[in-house]
Scaffold this motif. Structure first.
Motif, short mmCIF file in Angstrom:
data_model
loop_
_atom_site.label_atom_id
_atom_site.label_comp_id
_atom_site.label_asym_id
_atom_site.label_seq_id
_atom_site.Cartn_x
_atom_site.Cartn_y
_atom_site.Cartn_z
N ALA A 157 44.39 22.59 -1.61
CA ALA A 157 43.09 21.80 -1.66
C ALA A 157 43.69 20.31 -2.21
O ALA A 157 43.00 19.23 -1.88
N THR A 158 44.55 19.89 -3.01
CA THR A 158 44.23 18.41 -3.81
C THR A 158 45.82 17.72 -2.81
O THR A 158 44.75 16.75 -2.81
N ALA A 159 46.62 18.09 -2.35
CA ALA A 159 47.07 17.63 -1.11
C ALA A 159 46.79 17.11 -0.16
O ALA A 159 46.58 16.01 0.50
N PHE A 160 45.16 18.51 0.65
CA PHE A 160 45.28 17.90 2.20
C PHE A 160 43.51 18.59 2.42
O PHE A 160 42.43 17.72 3.65
N ALA A 161 42.45 18.59 0.71
CA ALA A 161 41.70 18.95 1.03
C ALA A 161 40.76 18.28 -0.15
O ALA A 161 40.33 19.24 -1.10
N PRO A 162 40.48 16.97 -0.59
CA PRO A 162 39.89 16.41 -1.24
C PRO A 162 38.93 17.25 -2.22
O PRO A 162 38.26 16.73 -3.38
N GLU A 163 37.89 17.51 -1.02
CA GLU A 163 36.15 17.62 -2.26
C GLU A 163 36.00 19.03 -1.93
O GLU A 163 35.74 19.40 -3.21
N VAL A 164 37.14 20.14 -1.97
CA VAL A 164 37.83 21.07 -2.16
C VAL A 164 38.22 21.29 -3.45
O VAL A 164 37.84 22.27 -4.24
N ALA A 165 39.20 20.84 -3.29
CA ALA A 165 39.92 20.42 -4.68
C ALA A 165 38.95 19.70 -5.89
O ALA A 165 38.61 20.47 -7.22
N ALA A 166 38.28 19.11 -5.38
CA ALA A 166 36.79 18.43 -6.59
C ALA A 166 35.88 20.08 -6.98
O ALA A 166 35.79 19.63 -8.06
N THR A 167 35.18 20.37 -6.13
CA THR A 167 35.06 21.45 -6.52
C THR A 167 35.39 22.96 -7.09
O THR A 167 34.93 23.26 -8.15
N LEU A 168 36.93 22.21 -6.69
CA LEU A 168 37.40 23.51 -7.76
C LEU A 168 37.67 23.65 -9.22
O LEU A 168 38.00 23.84 -10.06
#
Length: 303
Positions: A137-148
């Protein structure tokens, strides 16, 4: 005692037929591979566990998808340096050399994670799927990483987005049943689920493909396993089309990449020249007779 001339002739004919079939099946226009579409214009990540996975297991895939005419951009994300024997830095450099040899564009397209506390190179330890998912998520889906991470709220009305189109990795058996390999499968699926959480009605922006594991007797028959795999994959793709299981933009149900004779030698040299520290006796056998040096068949995962 010498073999009768008729037997020698039969052997020569059989070998010639095998080489002819191999050469013919490795071309994208042949009737054998026509039912297996390739990927074009995609941003692709190959997720591996150790330096040398890309050559020992995924070489046909990398060689196929990095062909310039396809317009793909393939990157490799490796979750360990393979430091079980204290050779982590050496193996990191070997991975880069091998990846460039197999067709990657630049050294920047190879990322190696050095975090043995979470991702130890070990034959006895699995890696937490949440950690793998979070890293993806951090590498390829920043919005998901921010949610997590709790730094942003999830917006269920916004379509999911990612910076890659395709994720490739091992299946649940990991080819060699290595726990690190198997962990990537579970981590990748966890990542896709996180990406699509509360996103009902939207198409997933990432297509996940996993490399098919086979029984031992098929693993070491080299090119002889190509016909069997072609039939199985062709039937799967045909069934997917007839049953309308393939959603728009989701890609084919199966991918098949067969090395030409020249590409087989390239795959071998990625190991012998790139991963010199790993070329112990049994790996010579692997790169000579393993089906994964001749071909890769990948299945689309429905998460």
């Amino acid at each position: 005692m010498s073999l009768p001339t008729s037997n020698l002739t039969a052997i020569a004919v059989a070998l010639s037929a095998l080489l002819l079939f191999w050469s013919f099946s490795a071309t994208s226009s042949s009737p054998f591979t026509r039912n297996f579409p390739s990927l074009h214009g995609k941003r692709i990540c190959l997720l591996i566990a150790h330096p040398d996975d890309e050559a020992m297991f995924f070489a046909p895939t990398v060689l196929a998808l990095t062909k310039p005419e396809l317009g793909n951009h393939l990157k490799i994300l490796c979750l360990s340096t393979g430091d079980a024997d204290g050779l982590g830095e050496t193996r990191r450099k070997e991975l880069t050399k091998s990846a460039l040899h197999l067709g990657l564009r630049s050294e920047e397209d190879v990322l190696v994670i050095d975090d043995p506390s979470r991702f130890p190179d070990s034959m006895s330890k699995s890696w937490p799927e949440e950690d793998i998912s979070g890293l993806l998520a951090t590498a390829f889906a920043p919005e998901v990483a921010a949610t997590l991470n709790g730094t942003a709220k999830k917006n269920s009305s916004k379509p999911p987005s990612a910076t890659i189109d395709v994720l490739l990795t091992f299946d649940k058996e990991g080819i060699s049943n290595h726990p690190n390999h198997r962990s990537l499968y579970h981590g990748a699926r966890h990542f896709i689920r996180s990406l699509m959480q509360d996103k009902a009605g939207y198409a997933c922006p990432i297509t996940l493909y996993t490399l098919t594991s086979t029984p031992m007797y098929r693993k070491y028959v080299g090119v002889l396993d190509v016909p069997v795999t072609m039939v199985q994959g062709a039937l799967a793709n045909t069934f997917a089309r007839l049953s309308r299981a393939k959603k728009d933009g989701a890609g084919p149900a199966r991918l098949l990449f067969v090395n030409s004779i020249a590409e087989w030698f390239t795959a071998q040299s990625a190991m012998t020249k790139g991963h010199k520290s790993q070329m112990v006796w049994f790996r010579w056998g692997w790169i000579t007779i393993s089906r994964y040096m001749f071909m890769n068949d990948l299945k689309q995962e429905r998460v």
